[in-house]
Design a protein around this motif. Sequence first.
Motif, PDB file in Angstrom:
ATOM      1  N   GLY A 192      56.631 -19.545 -61.556  1.00  0.00           N
ATOM      2  CA  GLY A 192      57.558 -19.287 -60.637  1.00  0.00           C
ATOM      3  C   GLY A 192      58.738 -18.741 -61.466  1.00  0.00           C
ATOM      4  N   THR A 193      59.163 -19.323 -62.519  1.00  0.00           N
ATOM      5  CA  THR A 193      60.229 -18.878 -63.389  1.00  0.00           C
ATOM      6  C   THR A 193      59.895 -17.380 -63.726  1.00  0.00           C
ATOM      7  N   HIS A 194      58.731 -17.025 -64.085  1.00  0.00           N
ATOM      8  CA  HIS A 194      58.437 -15.587 -64.524  1.00  0.00           C
ATOM      9  C   HIS A 194      58.371 -14.629 -63.292  1.00  0.00           C
ATOM     10  N   VAL A 195      57.981 -15.160 -62.224  1.00  0.00           N
ATOM     11  CA  VAL A 195      57.959 -14.129 -60.864  1.00  0.00           C
ATOM     12  C   VAL A 195      59.264 -14.212 -60.609  1.00  0.00           C
ATOM     13  N   ARG A 196      60.415 -15.056 -60.524  1.00  0.00           N
ATOM     14  CA  ARG A 196      61.768 -14.544 -60.412  1.00  0.00           C
ATOM     15  C   ARG A 196      62.379 -13.614 -61.323  1.00  0.00           C
ATOM     16  N   ALA A 197      61.957 -13.703 -62.702  1.00  0.00           N
ATOM     17  CA  ALA A 197      62.503 -12.990 -63.627  1.00  0.00           C
ATOM     18  C   ALA A 197      62.028 -11.390 -63.421  1.00  0.00           C
ATOM     19  N   ALA A 198      60.626 -11.518 -62.949  1.00  0.00           N
ATOM     20  CA  ALA A 198      60.242 -10.074 -62.729  1.00  0.00           C
ATOM     21  C   ALA A 198      60.929  -9.487 -61.370  1.00  0.00           C
ATOM     22  N   GLY A 199      61.325 -10.325 -60.373  1.00  0.00           N
ATOM     23  CA  GLY A 199      61.876  -9.598 -59.334  1.00  0.00           C
ATOM     24  C   GLY A 199      63.385  -9.113 -59.768  1.00  0.00           C
ATOM     25  N   ARG A 200      64.144  -9.864 -60.500  1.00  0.00           N
ATOM     26  CA  ARG A 200      65.382  -9.735 -60.857  1.00  0.00           C
ATOM     27  C   ARG A 200      65.427  -8.310 -61.878  1.00  0.00           C
ATOM     28  N   LEU A 201      64.318  -7.897 -62.628  1.00  0.00           N
ATOM     29  CA  LEU A 201      64.437  -6.990 -63.241  1.00  0.00           C
ATOM     30  C   LEU A 201      63.974  -5.714 -62.564  1.00  0.00           C
ATOM     31  N   SER A 202      62.934  -5.739 -61.754  1.00  0.00           N
ATOM     32  CA  SER A 202      62.351  -4.617 -60.572  1.00  0.00           C
ATOM     33  C   SER A 202      61.859  -5.218 -59.439  1.00  0.00           C
ATOM     34  N   PRO A 203      62.620  -5.375 -58.199  1.00  0.00           N
ATOM     35  CA  PRO A 203      62.159  -5.654 -57.067  1.00  0.00           C
ATOM     36  C   PRO A 203      61.045  -4.981 -56.690  1.00  0.00           C
ATOM     37  N   GLY A 204      61.120  -3.731 -57.007  1.00  0.00           N
ATOM     38  CA  GLY A 204      59.913  -2.943 -56.585  1.00  0.00           C
ATOM     39  C   GLY A 204      58.572  -3.302 -57.077  1.00  0.00           C
ATOM     40  N   THR A 205      58.757  -3.674 -58.507  1.00  0.00           N
ATOM     41  CA  THR A 205      57.403  -4.091 -59.146  1.00  0.00           C
ATOM     42  C   THR A 205      56.787  -5.290 -58.549  1.00  0.00           C
ATOM     43  N   LEU A 206      57.761  -6.170 -58.265  1.00  0.00           N
ATOM     44  CA  LEU A 206      57.280  -7.542 -57.648  1.00  0.00           C
ATOM     45  C   LEU A 206      56.743  -7.329 -56.382  1.00  0.00           C
ATOM     46  N   ALA A 207      57.129  -6.477 -55.605  1.00  0.00           N
ATOM     47  CA  ALA A 207      56.798  -6.196 -54.269  1.00  0.00           C
ATOM     48  C   ALA A 207      55.492  -5.294 -54.140  1.00  0.00           C
ATOM     49  N   SER A 208      55.020  -4.775 -55.384  1.00  0.00           N
ATOM     50  CA  SER A 208      53.795  -3.714 -55.187  1.00  0.00           C
ATOM     51  C   SER A 208      52.437  -4.584 -55.017  1.00  0.00           C
ATOM     52  N   ARG A 209      51.412  -3.686 -54.550  1.00  0.00           N
ATOM     53  CA  ARG A 209      50.300  -4.332 -54.408  1.00  0.00           C
ATOM     54  C   ARG A 209      49.533  -4.823 -55.492  1.00  0.00           C
ATOM     55  N   ARG A 210      49.968  -4.063 -56.791  1.00  0.00           N
ATOM     56  CA  ARG A 210      49.207  -4.576 -58.132  1.00  0.00           C
ATOM     57  C   ARG A 210      49.810  -5.967 -58.154  1.00  0.00           C
ATOM     58  N   SER A 211      51.120  -6.359 -57.912  1.00  0.00           N
ATOM     59  CA  SER A 211      51.607  -7.667 -58.233  1.00  0.00           C
ATOM     60  C   SER A 211      50.775  -8.724 -57.270  1.00  0.00           C
TER      61      SER A 211
END
Length: 317
Positions: free
Chosen positions: A270-289
């Motif tokens: 969860g800590t890494h998922v939140r970090a991913a969202g802060r850096l690039s919300p679009g990446t976190l919301a992608s189908r690949r994620s």
Amino acid sequence: MRTDPPVPPTKVTVAIPAYNHGRYVAEAIESVLAQDHPAIELIVVDDGSTDDTGQVLAAYTNRVHVISQHNSGQSSAINTAWRMASGDIVSYLSADDRLEPGAVGAAVSALANAPEAVMAYGDYNLIDPASNFIRRVTSPEFDYTSMVGDLVCAPGPGVFVRRSAAQQIEGWNPDLRQTPDFEYWLRLSLLGPFVKIPRVLAGLRVHPESASFAPTTPTRADEPVRIMEAYFERTDLPGSALELRRQSMSAAHLLAARAHLRAGRVRMAGTHVRAAGRLSPGTLASRRSARLLFNALFNRAGHRLLWYVRRTTRQTR
């Protein structure tokens, strides 16, 4: 009438790093010895095995170069073999994997036809502990932007590198134990492109002890983040790579989250998922994620179910 002397075939050195894979290493060796390319040097490095790997290798000492060293990890074993290599092309094969027939010849031809390329790779099959076919994995075409921005590791098992290119960069990083291949490809790609061969070159064995399947330690799980942080500290990166930094670091945190989730460390994931969202919300919301996180939850269970069904089927025959 004067005739030119025949051109000798391109020599290929294949390294097999082996650590406690006595059950599988003979199949890996035989898959290399069975290649139809006429000039192959095979170097097997026993990386301090404590099982019967050494006994298995003893039967091949007259046919391959066998080296023993203290346990130092896969990267160290590959470095040892590649330093000894005399081939124009160098390759490596994990001791629990295998090369498919014709793989070496296909790689030699591909690199001969693409003089600008520094590495050739292809598709691969997933195989189970009993060497049964699971499915074919179609590797993506090489794309530097995807590799850096989305951390897409196109090459899988069955890679072939020009030794002249390998000699221009540092060897495999022995401090990395989970994804040293991806870090090496990142550095290698700065020298030239990779060429994709549209055929299966190798079999990747999926089993409970394989590095890609077994749960990782926290340090290993965090490797993607450390790799990309170090990569962006380089001073020789093209401007196109620097523009991808936030997207890339977001993808690195997602890969770390997947590894932690596979090992049951939900809070760290969860800590890494939140970090991913802060850096690039679009990446976190992608189908690949979404696929990455779904894979972390269900892929391992699916393989275990498949193995169970096959074992049960064999026992009832």
